[in-house]
Scaffold this motif. Structure first.
Motif, PDB file in Angstrom:
ATOM      1  N   LEU A  29     -11.509   4.925  -0.839  1.00  0.00           N
ATOM      2  CA  LEU A  29     -11.629   3.502  -0.562  1.00  0.00           C
ATOM      3  C   LEU A  29     -11.706   3.312   0.944  1.00  0.00           C
ATOM      4  O   LEU A  29     -11.089   4.055   1.699  1.00  0.00           O
ATOM      5  CB  LEU A  29     -10.399   2.732  -1.069  1.00  0.00           C
ATOM      6  N   GLN A  30     -12.431   2.294   1.348  1.00  0.00           N
ATOM      7  CA  GLN A  30     -12.438   1.949   2.765  1.00  0.00           C
ATOM      8  C   GLN A  30     -11.205   1.091   3.021  1.00  0.00           C
ATOM      9  O   GLN A  30     -11.099  -0.023   2.513  1.00  0.00           O
ATOM     10  CB  GLN A  30     -13.705   1.194   3.130  1.00  0.00           C
ATOM     11  N   MET A  31     -10.271   1.626   3.775  1.00  0.00           N
ATOM     12  CA  MET A  31      -9.013   0.930   4.043  1.00  0.00           C
ATOM     13  C   MET A  31      -8.785   0.869   5.547  1.00  0.00           C
ATOM     14  O   MET A  31      -8.637   1.898   6.197  1.00  0.00           O
ATOM     15  CB  MET A  31      -7.845   1.659   3.368  1.00  0.00           C
ATOM     16  N   GLU A  32      -8.758  -0.342   6.079  1.00  0.00           N
ATOM     17  CA  GLU A  32      -8.449  -0.527   7.491  1.00  0.00           C
ATOM     18  C   GLU A  32      -6.944  -0.388   7.683  1.00  0.00           C
ATOM     19  O   GLU A  32      -6.163  -0.710   6.786  1.00  0.00           O
ATOM     20  CB  GLU A  32      -8.908  -1.912   7.954  1.00  0.00           C
ATOM     21  N   LEU A  33      -6.536   0.050   8.856  1.00  0.00           N
ATOM     22  CA  LEU A  33      -5.109   0.162   9.158  1.00  0.00           C
ATOM     23  C   LEU A  33      -4.434  -1.195   9.048  1.00  0.00           C
ATOM     24  O   LEU A  33      -4.970  -2.208   9.526  1.00  0.00           O
ATOM     25  CB  LEU A  33      -4.895   0.711  10.569  1.00  0.00           C
ATOM     26  N   TYR A  34      -3.293  -1.220   8.418  1.00  0.00           N
ATOM     27  CA  TYR A  34      -2.421  -2.393   8.308  1.00  0.00           C
ATOM     28  C   TYR A  34      -3.068  -3.583   7.581  1.00  0.00           C
ATOM     29  O   TYR A  34      -2.638  -4.710   7.748  1.00  0.00           O
ATOM     30  CB  TYR A  34      -1.912  -2.833   9.697  1.00  0.00           C
ATOM     31  N   GLN A  35      -4.060  -3.326   6.755  1.00  0.00           N
ATOM     32  CA  GLN A  35      -4.703  -4.369   5.963  1.00  0.00           C
ATOM     33  C   GLN A  35      -4.483  -4.066   4.482  1.00  0.00           C
ATOM     34  O   GLN A  35      -5.135  -3.179   3.931  1.00  0.00           O
ATOM     35  CB  GLN A  35      -6.212  -4.451   6.260  1.00  0.00           C
ATOM     36  N   PRO A  36      -3.557  -4.761   3.817  1.00  0.00           N
ATOM     37  CA  PRO A  36      -3.306  -4.484   2.397  1.00  0.00           C
ATOM     38  C   PRO A  36      -4.574  -4.659   1.552  1.00  0.00           C
ATOM     39  O   PRO A  36      -5.367  -5.572   1.784  1.00  0.00           O
ATOM     40  CB  PRO A  36      -2.257  -5.523   2.012  1.00  0.00           C
ATOM     41  N   VAL A  37      -4.738  -3.755   0.602  1.00  0.00           N
ATOM     42  CA  VAL A  37      -5.893  -3.765  -0.294  1.00  0.00           C
ATOM     43  C   VAL A  37      -5.373  -3.769  -1.734  1.00  0.00           C
ATOM     44  O   VAL A  37      -4.508  -2.952  -2.079  1.00  0.00           O
ATOM     45  CB  VAL A  37      -6.774  -2.513  -0.070  1.00  0.00           C
ATOM     46  N   LEU A  38      -5.872  -4.672  -2.558  1.00  0.00           N
ATOM     47  CA  LEU A  38      -5.523  -4.688  -3.975  1.00  0.00           C
ATOM     48  C   LEU A  38      -6.547  -3.844  -4.721  1.00  0.00           C
ATOM     49  O   LEU A  38      -7.748  -4.117  -4.682  1.00  0.00           O
ATOM     50  CB  LEU A  38      -5.511  -6.119  -4.515  1.00  0.00           C
ATOM     51  N   PHE A  39      -6.076  -2.789  -5.402  1.00  0.00           N
ATOM     52  CA  PHE A  39      -6.948  -1.861  -6.113  1.00  0.00           C
ATOM     53  C   PHE A  39      -6.338  -1.575  -7.476  1.00  0.00           C
ATOM     54  O   PHE A  39      -5.244  -1.007  -7.563  1.00  0.00           O
ATOM     55  CB  PHE A  39      -7.108  -0.568  -5.305  1.00  0.00           C
ATOM     56  N   ARG A  40      -7.020  -1.999  -8.518  1.00  0.00           N
ATOM     57  CA  ARG A  40      -6.561  -1.775  -9.897  1.00  0.00           C
ATOM     58  C   ARG A  40      -5.115  -2.225 -10.114  1.00  0.00           C
ATOM     59  O   ARG A  40      -4.309  -1.526 -10.714  1.00  0.00           O
ATOM     60  CB  ARG A  40      -6.732  -0.319 -10.295  1.00  0.00           C
ATOM     61  N   GLY A  41      -4.781  -3.384  -9.580  1.00  0.00           N
ATOM     62  CA  GLY A  41      -3.461  -3.947  -9.773  1.00  0.00           C
ATOM     63  C   GLY A  41      -2.368  -3.377  -8.883  1.00  0.00           C
ATOM     64  O   GLY A  41      -1.212  -3.729  -9.031  1.00  0.00           O
ATOM     65  N   GLN A  42      -2.736  -2.505  -7.952  1.00  0.00           N
ATOM     66  CA  GLN A  42      -1.761  -1.902  -7.035  1.00  0.00           C
ATOM     67  C   GLN A  42      -2.126  -2.304  -5.609  1.00  0.00           C
ATOM     68  O   GLN A  42      -3.295  -2.308  -5.242  1.00  0.00           O
ATOM     69  CB  GLN A  42      -1.802  -0.374  -7.124  1.00  0.00           C
ATOM     70  N   TRP A  43      -1.099  -2.630  -4.829  1.00  0.00           N
ATOM     71  CA  TRP A  43      -1.320  -2.922  -3.422  1.00  0.00           C
ATOM     72  C   TRP A  43      -1.241  -1.621  -2.638  1.00  0.00           C
ATOM     73  O   TRP A  43      -0.284  -0.860  -2.782  1.00  0.00           O
ATOM     74  CB  TRP A  43      -0.288  -3.912  -2.897  1.00  0.00           C
ATOM     75  N   LEU A  44      -2.264  -1.369  -1.825  1.00  0.00           N
ATOM     76  CA  LEU A  44      -2.328  -0.168  -1.005  1.00  0.00           C
ATOM     77  C   LEU A  44      -2.315  -0.564   0.467  1.00  0.00           C
ATOM     78  O   LEU A  44      -2.895  -1.592   0.847  1.00  0.00           O
ATOM     79  CB  LEU A  44      -3.605   0.620  -1.290  1.00  0.00           C
ATOM     80  N   LEU A  45      -1.664   0.246   1.277  1.00  0.00           N
ATOM     81  CA  LEU A  45      -1.633   0.000   2.714  1.00  0.00           C
ATOM     82  C   LEU A  45      -1.719   1.331   3.442  1.00  0.00           C
ATOM     83  O   LEU A  45      -0.982   2.269   3.124  1.00  0.00           O
ATOM     84  CB  LEU A  45      -0.334  -0.715   3.113  1.00  0.00           C
ATOM     85  N   ARG A  46      -2.625   1.386   4.408  1.00  0.00           N
ATOM     86  CA  ARG A  46      -2.765   2.590   5.245  1.00  0.00           C
ATOM     87  C   ARG A  46      -2.230   2.258   6.628  1.00  0.00           C
ATOM     88  O   ARG A  46      -2.577   1.223   7.201  1.00  0.00           O
ATOM     89  CB  ARG A  46      -4.231   3.019   5.318  1.00  0.00           C
ATOM     90  N   ALA A  47      -1.372   3.131   7.149  1.00  0.00           N
ATOM     91  CA  ALA A  47      -0.760   2.913   8.458  1.00  0.00           C
ATOM     92  C   ALA A  47      -0.760   4.213   9.260  1.00  0.00           C
ATOM     93  O   ALA A  47      -0.988   5.294   8.720  1.00  0.00           O
ATOM     94  CB  ALA A  47       0.675   2.415   8.286  1.00  0.00           C
ATOM     95  N   GLN A  48      -0.485   4.075  10.533  1.00  0.00           N
ATOM     96  CA  GLN A  48      -0.351   5.243  11.401  1.00  0.00           C
ATOM     97  C   GLN A  48       0.852   6.082  10.951  1.00  0.00           C
ATOM     98  O   GLN A  48       1.709   5.588  10.210  1.00  0.00           O
ATOM     99  CB  GLN A  48      -0.138   4.784  12.851  1.00  0.00           C
TER     100      GLN A  48
END
Length: 144
Positions: A100-119
Motif C-alpha cells: 500500500l502507498q502509505m505516507e508517514l504519519y497519515q492513518p490509512v483505513l484498509f479492510r476495516g483496519q487502521w494502519l499507520l507508518r512512522a519513523q
C-alpha cells in the motif's frame, strides 16, 4: 515473476508470523518495530506513547519485533490476531506483503483496519517534529 497484467512485479508473499510477538492484545493494537540494540529504550518509549492514549503496552497491544531477513506475512498476522490498529515504527509494510502507498504519519483505513507508518522509535524519541506528527496521527486513531 513479471506479468503484463499488473503494473508492478508479482511475487509470492513470505510465509508465517514474526518470531517475536508479546502482549495480550485486549484492544486489538499491533505495534510493529524492527528488533535491535535499542529494544529496551524503544519499549519504554512505546509505553509512554500508549499511556498518552489511555492504553497499556502489555495488556492492550501486541508488540511485534521484526528481524531483518526473516520472512513474515501481514495476512497471517491479521488472521491470527485480528488487530484493529496496526502501527509500523520503522518497519516496512511491504516486507510482510502489504503493498500500500502509505505516507508517514497519515492513518490509512484498509479492510476495516487502521494502519499507520512512522519513523523508527529512536528517531521519534529524539525529534520534536516527528513526535508532533505522531501525536496528531494517534489522536485520529485513538480519540480520547
Amino acid at each position: 515473476m513479471e506479468n503484463s497484467f499488473f503494473s508492478f512485479p508479482v511475487f509470492q508473499a513470505p510465509a508465517g508470523l514474526p518470531e517475536q510477538i508479546s502482549g495480550q492484545n485486549a484492544r486489538g493494537i499491533a505495534l510493529i518495530t524492527m528488533s535491535g540494540a535499542s529494544d529496551a529504550a524503544d519499549e519504554s518509549f512505546l509505553e509512554k506513547i500508549l499511556s498518552a492514549v489511555k492504553c497499556d503496552l502489555r495488556r492492550d497491544a501486541l508488540l511485534i519485533k521484526l528481524t531483518p531477513q526473516k520472512p513474515w506475512r501481514y495476512s497471517a498476522l491479521q488472521q491470527k490476531f485480528a488487530c484493529k490498529q496496526v502501527l509500523f515504527f520503522g518497519a516496512d509494510p511491504v516486507s510482510g506483503g502489504l503493498h500500500l502507498q502509505m505516507e508517514l504519519y497519515q492513518p490509512v483505513l484498509f479492510r476495516g483496519q487502521w494502519l499507520l507508518r512512522a519513523q523508527p522509535l529512536s528517531v521519534i524519541a529524539t525529534d520534536k517534529q516527528h513526535k508532533a506528527q505522531l501525536w496528531s496521527a494517534l489522536q485520529q486513531l485513538f480519540p480520547v
